[in-house]
Design a protein around this motif. Structure first.
Motif, PDB file in Angstrom:
ATOM      1  N   LYS A 232       0.676  -1.227  -0.099  1.00  0.00           N
ATOM      2  CA  LYS A 232       0.163  -0.050   0.219  1.00  0.00           C
ATOM      3  C   LYS A 232       0.887   1.311  -0.002  1.00  0.00           C
ATOM      4  CE  LYS A 232      -4.030  -2.142   2.330  1.00  0.00           C
ATOM      5  NZ  LYS A 232      -4.538  -2.159   3.491  1.00  0.00           N
ATOM      6  N   THR A 233       2.030   1.351   0.598  1.00  0.00           N
ATOM      7  CA  THR A 233       2.784   2.549   0.819  1.00  0.00           C
ATOM      8  C   THR A 233       4.127   2.622  -0.064  1.00  0.00           C
ATOM      9  OG1 THR A 233       3.947   1.674   2.665  1.00  0.00           O
ATOM     10  CG2 THR A 233       1.902   2.563   3.398  1.00  0.00           C
ATOM     11  N   VAL A 234       4.450   1.752  -0.793  1.00  0.00           N
ATOM     12  CA  VAL A 234       5.573   1.767  -1.598  1.00  0.00           C
ATOM     13  C   VAL A 234       5.193   1.675  -3.129  1.00  0.00           C
ATOM     14  CG1 VAL A 234       7.630   0.463  -2.189  1.00  0.00           C
ATOM     15  CG2 VAL A 234       6.728   0.205   0.131  1.00  0.00           C
ATOM     16  N   VAL A 235       5.957   2.730  -3.696  1.00  0.00           N
ATOM     17  CA  VAL A 235       5.616   2.923  -5.155  1.00  0.00           C
ATOM     18  C   VAL A 235       6.725   2.320  -5.869  1.00  0.00           C
ATOM     19  CG1 VAL A 235       5.396   4.542  -6.862  1.00  0.00           C
ATOM     20  CG2 VAL A 235       4.502   5.044  -4.591  1.00  0.00           C
ATOM     21  N   GLY A 236       6.354   1.601  -6.909  1.00  0.00           N
ATOM     22  CA  GLY A 236       7.339   0.874  -7.707  1.00  0.00           C
ATOM     23  C   GLY A 236       8.068  -0.300  -7.047  1.00  0.00           C
ATOM     24  N   ALA A 237       8.920  -0.892  -7.681  1.00  0.00           N
ATOM     25  CA  ALA A 237       9.694  -2.344  -7.370  1.00  0.00           C
ATOM     26  C   ALA A 237      10.890  -2.048  -6.255  1.00  0.00           C
ATOM     27  CB  ALA A 237      10.372  -3.063  -8.474  1.00  0.00           C
ATOM     28  N   ASN A 238      10.266  -1.892  -5.115  1.00  0.00           N
ATOM     29  CA  ASN A 238      11.111  -1.879  -3.888  1.00  0.00           C
ATOM     30  C   ASN A 238      10.850  -2.935  -2.987  1.00  0.00           C
ATOM     31  OD1 ASN A 238      12.644  -0.846  -1.884  1.00  0.00           O
ATOM     32  ND2 ASN A 238      12.247   1.433  -2.129  1.00  0.00           N
ATOM     33  N   ASP A 239      11.816  -3.766  -3.328  1.00  0.00           N
ATOM     34  CA  ASP A 239      11.488  -5.066  -2.157  1.00  0.00           C
ATOM     35  C   ASP A 239      11.867  -4.729  -0.642  1.00  0.00           C
ATOM     36  OD1 ASP A 239      10.736  -6.966  -4.262  1.00  0.00           O
ATOM     37  OD2 ASP A 239      12.623  -7.817  -4.398  1.00  0.00           O
ATOM     38  N   TYR A 240      12.898  -4.209  -0.549  1.00  0.00           N
ATOM     39  CA  TYR A 240      13.159  -3.724   0.868  1.00  0.00           C
ATOM     40  C   TYR A 240      12.250  -3.221   1.612  1.00  0.00           C
ATOM     41  CZ  TYR A 240      17.975  -4.772  -1.023  1.00  0.00           C
ATOM     42  OH  TYR A 240      19.214  -5.216  -1.520  1.00  0.00           O
ATOM     43  N   ALA A 241      11.640  -1.772   1.092  1.00  0.00           N
ATOM     44  CA  ALA A 241      10.593  -1.200   1.701  1.00  0.00           C
ATOM     45  C   ALA A 241       9.457  -2.089   1.925  1.00  0.00           C
ATOM     46  CB  ALA A 241      10.230   0.276   1.024  1.00  0.00           C
ATOM     47  N   SER A 242       9.084  -2.700   0.856  1.00  0.00           N
ATOM     48  CA  SER A 242       7.624  -3.686   0.801  1.00  0.00           C
ATOM     49  C   SER A 242       7.926  -4.735   2.064  1.00  0.00           C
ATOM     50  CB  SER A 242       7.977  -4.289  -0.599  1.00  0.00           C
ATOM     51  OG  SER A 242       7.577  -3.537  -1.477  1.00  0.00           O
ATOM     52  N   MET A 243       9.198  -5.332   1.950  1.00  0.00           N
ATOM     53  CA  MET A 243       9.395  -6.173   3.184  1.00  0.00           C
ATOM     54  C   MET A 243       9.036  -5.490   4.507  1.00  0.00           C
ATOM     55  SD  MET A 243       9.791  -9.311   4.075  1.00  0.00           S
ATOM     56  CE  MET A 243      10.518  -9.981   2.175  1.00  0.00           C
ATOM     57  N   LYS A 244       9.493  -4.421   4.791  1.00  0.00           N
ATOM     58  CA  LYS A 244       9.460  -3.588   6.113  1.00  0.00           C
ATOM     59  C   LYS A 244       7.834  -3.330   6.200  1.00  0.00           C
ATOM     60  CE  LYS A 244      10.747   0.446   8.656  1.00  0.00           C
ATOM     61  NZ  LYS A 244      11.657   1.685   8.526  1.00  0.00           N
ATOM     62  N   GLU A 245       6.928  -3.000   5.246  1.00  0.00           N
ATOM     63  CA  GLU A 245       5.844  -2.780   5.261  1.00  0.00           C
ATOM     64  C   GLU A 245       4.987  -3.903   5.762  1.00  0.00           C
ATOM     65  OE1 GLU A 245       1.947  -2.230   2.353  1.00  0.00           O
ATOM     66  OE2 GLU A 245       3.797  -0.922   1.922  1.00  0.00           O
ATOM     67  N   VAL A 246       5.116  -5.177   5.093  1.00  0.00           N
ATOM     68  CA  VAL A 246       4.405  -6.008   5.387  1.00  0.00           C
ATOM     69  C   VAL A 246       4.703  -6.856   6.770  1.00  0.00           C
ATOM     70  CG1 VAL A 246       3.918  -6.731   3.054  1.00  0.00           C
ATOM     71  CG2 VAL A 246       5.807  -7.827   4.202  1.00  0.00           C
ATOM     72  N   VAL A 247       5.994  -6.790   7.109  1.00  0.00           N
ATOM     73  CA  VAL A 247       6.378  -7.353   8.570  1.00  0.00           C
ATOM     74  C   VAL A 247       5.585  -6.585   9.673  1.00  0.00           C
ATOM     75  CG1 VAL A 247       8.468  -7.735  10.106  1.00  0.00           C
ATOM     76  CG2 VAL A 247       8.447  -8.473   7.730  1.00  0.00           C
ATOM     77  N   ASN A 248       5.532  -5.203   9.511  1.00  0.00           N
ATOM     78  CA  ASN A 248       5.348  -4.190  10.524  1.00  0.00           C
ATOM     79  C   ASN A 248       3.725  -4.647  10.431  1.00  0.00           C
ATOM     80  OD1 ASN A 248       3.878  -1.615  11.472  1.00  0.00           O
ATOM     81  ND2 ASN A 248       6.183  -1.185  11.538  1.00  0.00           N
ATOM     82  N   ARG A 249       3.142  -4.323   9.274  1.00  0.00           N
ATOM     83  CA  ARG A 249       1.664  -4.765   9.255  1.00  0.00           C
ATOM     84  C   ARG A 249       0.933  -6.230   9.764  1.00  0.00           C
ATOM     85  NH1 ARG A 249      -0.051  -3.908   3.159  1.00  0.00           N
ATOM     86  NH2 ARG A 249      -1.822  -4.957   3.886  1.00  0.00           N
ATOM     87  N   ARG A 250       2.071  -7.143   9.560  1.00  0.00           N
ATOM     88  CA  ARG A 250       1.667  -8.564  10.210  1.00  0.00           C
ATOM     89  C   ARG A 250       1.737  -8.409  11.760  1.00  0.00           C
ATOM     90  NH1 ARG A 250      -0.683 -13.308  10.559  1.00  0.00           N
ATOM     91  NH2 ARG A 250       0.673 -15.077  11.480  1.00  0.00           N
ATOM     92  N   TYR A 251       2.825  -7.994  12.233  1.00  0.00           N
ATOM     93  CA  TYR A 251       3.000  -7.983  13.538  1.00  0.00           C
ATOM     94  C   TYR A 251       2.591  -7.016  14.459  1.00  0.00           C
ATOM     95  CZ  TYR A 251       5.996 -11.838  12.081  1.00  0.00           C
ATOM     96  OH  TYR A 251       6.310 -13.069  11.626  1.00  0.00           O
ATOM     97  N   SER A 252       2.314  -5.848  14.041  1.00  0.00           N
ATOM     98  CA  SER A 252       1.238  -5.045  14.584  1.00  0.00           C
ATOM     99  C   SER A 252       0.135  -5.328  14.969  1.00  0.00           C
ATOM    100  CB  SER A 252       1.209  -3.387  13.650  1.00  0.00           C
ATOM    101  OG  SER A 252       0.838  -3.666  12.574  1.00  0.00           O
ATOM    102  N   ARG A 253      -0.497  -6.169  13.820  1.00  0.00           N
ATOM    103  CA  ARG A 253      -1.858  -6.581  14.039  1.00  0.00           C
ATOM    104  C   ARG A 253      -1.877  -7.927  14.958  1.00  0.00           C
ATOM    105  NH1 ARG A 253      -6.338  -7.695   9.089  1.00  0.00           N
ATOM    106  NH2 ARG A 253      -8.089  -8.404  10.619  1.00  0.00           N
TER     107      ARG A 253
END
Length: 604
Positions: free
Chosen positions: A426-447
């Protein structure tokens, strides 16, 4: 007397010590070059001991010891006491099965056969053999090559002189010379047995040289029948031994040990080479009940082999040095050449033994198998807790389109598909694997912290290298849970394990069940993520084909797809059929737009 006072009185000599619990049971037996120093190591700062050893020390109520003359004597005494007491915390031999031996009886005309029972009746035994097939093949070869008797009768001079026995079928078809009726002398028959014993002891090359010499001598005497017999013997020996055992270059005598480890178990292979030929191969398994050093396990293996086979060769090839020195024995760690080839052969046998043992256990006791694999993984990664709950993350996108991520969950080493999760980035524009990984890990464990804070995994696996792992670690740190779980990266190219803060990757044995479990969860995350990504791409392709047409909204799109089944079928339909659903003007626009897309694959 207090146990620490007893330890203070231990001598600085080689020996064996025994630990007893409060009930008087022997719980551990160990050897030492210096009894005082070795035993004192157990009672130093507890933080320097691993968890299992601390449990052992907490149960020690008494200590006894025996002094011996050398390390070699200590090794053998330790092995005997372990077999006698079966202490709870010792390295214990796992193989309870009996191995086959080749027996040569002590009769006047000895019999040669396979047995699993050793009797103290003067018979000679060769073995044991790990492979029953190889032992049977060897015995069959002896009976095919030498005219040995197969009957169980007692045959001596009196039996022959009194004609107590009648010749059997083996004599009539030439498989036996008829020793029961005097068809072969005791001396001639003994020569056959002597050659068999020499073959079993590794004298193949000497016997072939002797046969060649006698063949040439017989030919010189123009005794061509005898020469042909020797030639047939030579060919039979060469043909059989080229198939049944491997010969090393040279005529060396040596012993070879190898070990492979899996969790709290060790799987060993022993090869005995005599005259350049491998005459014995034996596999043994060991269970380690406390964290033993590899060198200590190897020493236990060597002691067990000495007990079964007798003294070792002067040259012993090993993968690493044992923690004991034996008089007259040189331990060699080869780097190249024939010796390295022998070590590799032994190691291959040990790995095959491990694979077969684990495969059998997987089918017969799957719960125990999974527990052992998890323990192996825990040990390989240096974790404190067993990774009963594991989660793996993987990113998926093509040139930045429809970026998604997946999270798969394993519980007790098996997929828990009801816990799988998929994410749209949702928050990452383009092919940025690093930022995408940070987003999903944060979303997974915050929930998870909101809904199930006590169900955090023990192990998190990131599909990727240092970059993906670093950004996942940042997300965990922002949530304050970095100390509550272990996170690693698994790089696919070399299957190397990346750890936070460690500049050097961890390589787990490629045959290890621990690595195979990591590969399995990684591959499952990749499969789950790719499936989700493809479904989004298909929907996007569908929407771009119909929704881009002026006048086609969501309801019209659904009406057309329900009626025709796919975009390709809409494109192939007659305009009047489409007009019956959406009207003439819109039907004309749809046909025109889809005709312009002809040549593209629009089918779902």
């Amino acid at each position: 007397m207090d146990i620490r006072d007893k330890i203070a009185l231990l001598p600085h000599q080689s020996g064996v010590y025994r630990y007893y619990d409060s009930a008087g049971n022997v719980i551990y037996v160990g050897k030492a070059k210096d009894l005082a120093k070795r035993v004192a190591q157990y009672f130093v700062d507890p933080s320097r001991l691993n968890a299992k050893t601390r449990v052992l020390v907490s149960k020690i109520a008494d200590v006894q010891y025996s002094v011996v003359d050398s390390e070699a004597d200590a090794l053998l005494l330790e092995n005997n006491l372990i077999k006698q007491y079966k202490p709870r915390y010792n390295i214990l031999l796992k193989d309870s099965k009996t191995y086959p031996w080749i027996c040569i009886t002590a009769d006047t005309f000895p019999r040669v056969f396979l047995t699993r029972r050793i009797e103290r009746d003067g018979s000679r035994y060769f073995g044991p053999y790990s492979s029953v097939y190889h032992a049977r093949t060897l015995v069959q070869f002896f009976h095919d090559t030498y005219p040995l008797r197969s009957c169980r009768h007692k045959i001596d001079s009196d039996t022959i002189l009194r004609h107590k026995l009648r010749p059997c079928l083996d004599m009539h078809i030439g498989r036996c010379r008829g020793c029961c009726v005097g068809g072969v002398s005791i001396q001639e028959y003994a020569a056959y047995i002597n050659e068999i014993e020499r073959l079993l002891s590794g004298g193949l090359n000497d016997i072939i040289k002797q046969y060649k010499s006698e063949m040439i001598a017989a030919a010189d005497r123009l005794d061509f029948e005898s020469a042909q017999l020797y030639k047939q013997r030579i060919e039979a020996l060469q043909n059989h031994y080229s198939k049944s055992i491997i010969t090393a270059a040279g005529d060396r005598d040596t012993d070879v040990f190898s070990l492979v480890f899996e969790g709290s178990e060790a799987f060993g292979n022993f090869l005995r080479i005599r005259g350049g030929a491998v005459i014995q191969s034996l596999n043994l398994g060991f269970k380690m009940n406390i964290e033993e050093e590899e060198a200590s396990v190897l020493s236990s293996f060597i002691a067990e082999i000495e007990a079964k086979f007798g003294a070792l060769s002067r040259e012993v090839i090993v993968p690493f040095l044992p923690d004991v020195e034996l008089d007259g024995v040189q331990f060699i760690i080869p780097a190249r050449g024939d010796k390295l080839s022998l070590l590799e052969l032994s190691n291959k046998n040990a790995k095959e033994f491990r694979f077969n043992t684990i495969r059998q256990r997987e089918h017969s006791d799957p719960d125990r198998y999974r527990a052992e694999v998890l323990e192996s993984l825990r040990k390989a990664l240096g974790m404190k807790e067993l990774p009963v709950h594991m989660e793996c993350f993987d990113n998926s996108n093509i040139q930045g389109t429809n970026p998604v991520a997946s999270c798969v969950v394993f519980r007790n080493g098996e997929p828990s598909k009801k816990d799988y999760r998929k994410f749209k980035i949702k928050t990452v524009v383009g092919a940025n694997d690093y930022a995408s990984m940070k987003e999903v890990v944060n979303r997974r464990y915050s929930r998870m912290l909101e809904e199930a804070p006590d169900d955090l995994p023990q192990l998190v696996v990131i599909d990727g290298g240092k970059g993906q792992l670093e950004f996942a670690w940042q997300a965990l740190c922002e949530l304050g849970i970095q100390d509550r779980l272990t996170v690693i990266g698994l790089a696919k190219r070399l299957e190397e394990v990346i750890r936070v803060g460690d500049p050097y990757p961890l390589f787990i044995d490629h045959n290890s069940q621990a690595l195979k479990l990591l590969q399995r969860i990684r591959d499952e995350a990749h499969r789950f993520g790719i499936t989700f990504h493809r479904s989004l791409r298909s929907k996007a392709a569908l929407q771009s084909s119909l929704r881009s047409i002026k006048g086609v909204g969501e309801q019209t799109e659904q009406r057309l797809l329900i009626h025709f089944g796919s975009v390709a079928r809409i494109a192939a339909a007659a305009e009047e059929d489409i007009a019956a659903l959406v009207g003439k003007s819109l039907a004309a626009r749809i046909k025109e737009a889809l005709a312009a897309s002809e040549g593209e694959n629009l089918e779902l």
